[in-house]
Design a protein around this motif. Structure first.
Motif, PDB file in Angstrom:
ATOM      1  N   ALA A  16      -1.212   6.106  43.196  1.00  0.00           N
ATOM      2  CA  ALA A  16      -0.986   5.519  44.517  1.00  0.00           C
ATOM      3  C   ALA A  16      -0.421   6.552  45.482  1.00  0.00           C
ATOM      4  O   ALA A  16       0.443   7.358  45.135  1.00  0.00           O
ATOM      5  CB  ALA A  16      -0.036   4.330  44.400  1.00  0.00           C
ATOM      6  N   VAL A  17      -0.935   6.521  46.702  1.00  0.00           N
ATOM      7  CA  VAL A  17      -0.447   7.393  47.769  1.00  0.00           C
ATOM      8  C   VAL A  17       0.648   6.659  48.536  1.00  0.00           C
ATOM      9  O   VAL A  17       0.422   5.582  49.078  1.00  0.00           O
ATOM     10  CB  VAL A  17      -1.592   7.779  48.731  1.00  0.00           C
ATOM     11  N   ASN A  18       1.845   7.223  48.525  1.00  0.00           N
ATOM     12  CA  ASN A  18       2.989   6.668  49.256  1.00  0.00           C
ATOM     13  C   ASN A  18       3.253   5.202  48.885  1.00  0.00           C
ATOM     14  O   ASN A  18       3.278   4.327  49.765  1.00  0.00           O
ATOM     15  CB  ASN A  18       2.767   6.810  50.769  1.00  0.00           C
ATOM     16  N   PRO A  19       3.466   4.896  47.616  1.00  0.00           N
ATOM     17  CA  PRO A  19       3.800   3.507  47.251  1.00  0.00           C
ATOM     18  C   PRO A  19       5.181   3.139  47.775  1.00  0.00           C
ATOM     19  O   PRO A  19       6.116   3.938  47.707  1.00  0.00           O
ATOM     20  CB  PRO A  19       3.768   3.531  45.723  1.00  0.00           C
ATOM     21  N   ARG A  20       5.312   1.903  48.290  1.00  0.00           N
ATOM     22  CA  ARG A  20       6.572   1.508  48.914  1.00  0.00           C
ATOM     23  C   ARG A  20       6.651  -0.009  48.986  1.00  0.00           C
ATOM     24  O   ARG A  20       5.635  -0.696  48.894  1.00  0.00           O
ATOM     25  CB  ARG A  20       6.684   2.102  50.314  1.00  0.00           C
ATOM     26  N   THR A  21       7.858  -0.505  49.174  1.00  0.00           N
ATOM     27  CA  THR A  21       8.048  -1.943  49.334  1.00  0.00           C
ATOM     28  C   THR A  21       7.903  -2.320  50.804  1.00  0.00           C
ATOM     29  O   THR A  21       8.226  -1.541  51.697  1.00  0.00           O
ATOM     30  CB  THR A  21       9.432  -2.363  48.831  1.00  0.00           C
ATOM     31  N   ASP A  22       7.407  -3.544  51.027  1.00  0.00           N
ATOM     32  CA  ASP A  22       7.218  -4.050  52.379  1.00  0.00           C
ATOM     33  C   ASP A  22       7.436  -5.564  52.365  1.00  0.00           C
ATOM     34  O   ASP A  22       6.647  -6.268  51.730  1.00  0.00           O
ATOM     35  CB  ASP A  22       5.826  -3.708  52.897  1.00  0.00           C
ATOM     36  N   VAL A  63      -3.985  -0.620  45.338  1.00  0.00           N
ATOM     37  CA  VAL A  63      -2.571  -0.555  45.701  1.00  0.00           C
ATOM     38  C   VAL A  63      -1.805   0.295  44.690  1.00  0.00           C
ATOM     39  O   VAL A  63      -1.129   1.255  45.054  1.00  0.00           O
ATOM     40  CB  VAL A  63      -1.946  -1.961  45.793  1.00  0.00           C
ATOM     41  N   LEU A  64      -1.903  -0.055  43.398  1.00  0.00           N
ATOM     42  CA  LEU A  64      -1.215   0.658  42.330  1.00  0.00           C
ATOM     43  C   LEU A  64      -2.203   0.933  41.205  1.00  0.00           C
ATOM     44  O   LEU A  64      -3.152   0.180  40.999  1.00  0.00           O
ATOM     45  CB  LEU A  64      -0.047  -0.162  41.793  1.00  0.00           C
ATOM     46  N   SER A  65      -1.950   1.987  40.453  1.00  0.00           N
ATOM     47  CA  SER A  65      -2.862   2.340  39.354  1.00  0.00           C
ATOM     48  C   SER A  65      -2.858   1.262  38.274  1.00  0.00           C
ATOM     49  O   SER A  65      -3.916   0.922  37.721  1.00  0.00           O
ATOM     50  CB  SER A  65      -2.478   3.695  38.762  1.00  0.00           C
ATOM     51  N   VAL A  69       4.663  -4.772  47.439  1.00  0.00           N
ATOM     52  CA  VAL A  69       4.379  -3.346  47.326  1.00  0.00           C
ATOM     53  C   VAL A  69       3.070  -3.038  48.025  1.00  0.00           C
ATOM     54  O   VAL A  69       2.074  -3.756  47.858  1.00  0.00           O
ATOM     55  CB  VAL A  69       4.295  -2.896  45.848  1.00  0.00           C
ATOM     56  N   VAL A  70       3.063  -1.973  48.811  1.00  0.00           N
ATOM     57  CA  VAL A  70       1.856  -1.503  49.487  1.00  0.00           C
ATOM     58  C   VAL A  70       1.720  -0.009  49.238  1.00  0.00           C
ATOM     59  O   VAL A  70       2.667   0.658  48.807  1.00  0.00           O
ATOM     60  CB  VAL A  70       1.909  -1.779  51.009  1.00  0.00           C
ATOM     61  N   SER A  71       0.528   0.525  49.494  1.00  0.00           N
ATOM     62  CA  SER A  71       0.298   1.961  49.400  1.00  0.00           C
ATOM     63  C   SER A  71      -0.830   2.331  50.350  1.00  0.00           C
ATOM     64  O   SER A  71      -1.430   1.459  50.995  1.00  0.00           O
ATOM     65  CB  SER A  71      -0.047   2.380  47.967  1.00  0.00           C
ATOM     66  N   ASP A  72      -1.121   3.625  50.433  1.00  0.00           N
ATOM     67  CA  ASP A  72      -2.203   4.111  51.288  1.00  0.00           C
ATOM     68  C   ASP A  72      -3.448   4.452  50.486  1.00  0.00           C
ATOM     69  O   ASP A  72      -4.243   5.308  50.885  1.00  0.00           O
ATOM     70  CB  ASP A  72      -1.732   5.338  52.072  1.00  0.00           C
ATOM     71  N   GLY A  73      -3.643   3.775  49.356  1.00  0.00           N
ATOM     72  CA  GLY A  73      -4.811   4.017  48.516  1.00  0.00           C
ATOM     73  C   GLY A  73      -4.449   4.801  47.274  1.00  0.00           C
ATOM     74  O   GLY A  73      -3.260   5.023  46.975  1.00  0.00           O
ATOM     75  N   GLY A  74      -5.463   5.201  46.519  1.00  0.00           N
ATOM     76  CA  GLY A  74      -5.239   5.931  45.271  1.00  0.00           C
ATOM     77  C   GLY A  74      -5.918   7.283  45.291  1.00  0.00           C
ATOM     78  O   GLY A  74      -7.139   7.374  45.455  1.00  0.00           O
ATOM     79  N   GLU A  75      -5.144   8.347  45.125  1.00  0.00           N
ATOM     80  CA  GLU A  75      -5.702   9.703  45.126  1.00  0.00           C
ATOM     81  C   GLU A  75      -6.253  10.068  43.753  1.00  0.00           C
ATOM     82  O   GLU A  75      -5.624   9.794  42.725  1.00  0.00           O
ATOM     83  CB  GLU A  75      -4.643  10.716  45.533  1.00  0.00           C
TER      84      GLU A  75
END
Length: 405
Positions: A258-264, A201-203, A162-168
């Motif tokens: 998380a901003v745009n959390p997704r699997t990679d 990555v995730l809260s 799981v990746v994300s673009d940071g935490g808003e």
């Protein structure tokens, strides 16, 4: 002859109207009673439409949708292999419904024993608007979906992460140690405390990692440093964190999502938008993905409901409102309810309260345990329908405590 002015004509009209009003309605006593009535209506309006909804909420059983309507496999060949039929079981995602305590909701709560009236702050943090709370719920659901896809894919023997673009930053409470340092809209990229430096990555990962790092430091207060983006500019902020901040609600007095959390690499599954928020559906989303990408019927022809967050390692975490969710499961026709270990006692009591047609309540601590429990219920070997790459069933019968029948 002089024509009467418009003011004179209006005065005459008012006098004629007054003469048509019965004498007792023109008395000072009646006027005082009318004024009191108007004041009562105004006060009632302010109390029922303004004060009560801003201070209280109603909480009751929510809908229990079929999880198959929320998860769509994108790999056609695997989706076809999963199969479907009239005897195929279903998974239900149970929910709790919270609403502002307006007049109609208050009436429902007073006439329906299954609906509670609670202080607003027990459901929504103090100072948080309804709009931000809704955004928080949707963001938590998006994180839960990404983690569910990640953990289900790992259970199926595939590699992903799981990746994300940071935490808003969605919310900073008045009591937060970050008050005056963080702003809503900031995007946290990484954090450091003592000797620990990690990306956001995730809260859930942030909360667990920060708590562990704080306790390793063994100090009363430790400086937390956040590297973030603010209006497209890099910013670094620091503030002290104490043990009480780690048990505050929300964590640190902050809502970071998380901003745009997704699997990679991406897991070939999509989640349909809906109005369900929060992280408590993670376990059931996992089970639906596993069922979609394996032959046979993991539910064994049963209607299986449940609730539980999902985290790294497939760990199933506690949730709130389990008693209300049991009621929603029964209404949805469920026969089995999967529940986190921490919520097991409450779930068992709620199932018993449903009478002789209660649920089989099964406590689980991980996705693997939930999978094994369902395989155990079918009475079949997992290789008969799940293939050789999935974990085997437990060596002996799993802990299974049935509600009253």
């Amino acid at each position: 002859m002089r024509r009467p002015s418009s003011v004179t004509r209006e005065v005459r009209v008012l006098r004629r109207f007054r003469s048509t009003v019965p004498r007792h309605l023109r008395s000072p006593r009646w006027r005082r009673a009318a004024a009191a009535g108007v004041a009562l209506v105004l006060v009632s309006y302010l109390v029922l439409w303004v004060y009560v909804p801003s201070r209280f909420v109603t909480v009751g059983p929510g809908p229990a949708p079929d999880v198959a309507t929320l998860v769509v496999p994108l790999d056609e060949s695997l989706r076809d292999a999963a199969g479907a039929g009239s005897g195929k079981g279903r998974f239900l995602l149970t929910t709790v419904q919270a609403s502002g305590a307006g007049p109609s909701e208050l009436y429902r709560a007073l006439t329906d024993p299954l609906i509670d009236i609670r202080p607003r702050w027990s459901v929504i943090p103090r100072g948080m608007s309804d709009e931000v709370y809704s955004r928080w719920g949707r963001a938590a659901m998006a994180e839960s979906q990404a983690v569910a896809a990640w953990q289900a894919w790992l259970l199926l023997g595939n590699e992903t992460g799981v990746v994300s673009d940071g935490g808003e930053v969605l919310f900073v409470s008045p009591d937060s140690p970050a008050r005056g340092r963080l702003r809503t809209g900031d995007v946290v990229l990484s954090w450091s405390l003592g000797g620990t430096v990690r990306p956001f990555v995730l809260s859930d990962d942030f909360e667990r990692g920060l708590s562990a790092a704080f306790h390793r430091e063994g100090k009363a207060a430790t400086e937390l440093t956040l590297r973030l983006m603010r209006e497209d500019e890099p910013v670094t902020v620091s503030f002290p964190v104490t043990a009480s901040d780690l048990v505050a609600w929300p964590f640190l007095g902050l809502v970071l999502t998380a901003v745009n959390p997704r699997t990679d690499p991406p897991v070939p599954v999509a989640f349909l938008p809906g109005d369900i928020g929060g992280p408590s559906g993670g376990l059931m989303l996992c089970l639906q993905i596993v069922d979609d990408f394996t032959p046979g019927d993991l539910a064994g022809g049963r209607v299986v409901a449940g609730s539980g967050t999902i985290g790294a390692g497939g760990v199933v975490g506690a949730v709130g409102g389990i008693g209300k969710k049991i009621i929603g499961a029964v209404r949805g026709g469920a026969e089995v309810f999967l529940v986190p270990h921490e919520d097991y006692v409450e779930a068992l009591r709620a199932a018993a309260a449903q009478g002789p047609d209660g649920l089989d309540v099964i406590p689980v601590g991980s996705l693997r345990e939930a999978y094994q429990a369902l395989v155990s219920l079918t009475g079949r070997e997992p290789a008969d329908y799940n293939g050789p790459d999935l974990p085997p069933t437990a060596a002996g019968p799993l802990l299974r405590v049935a509600g009253p029948r």
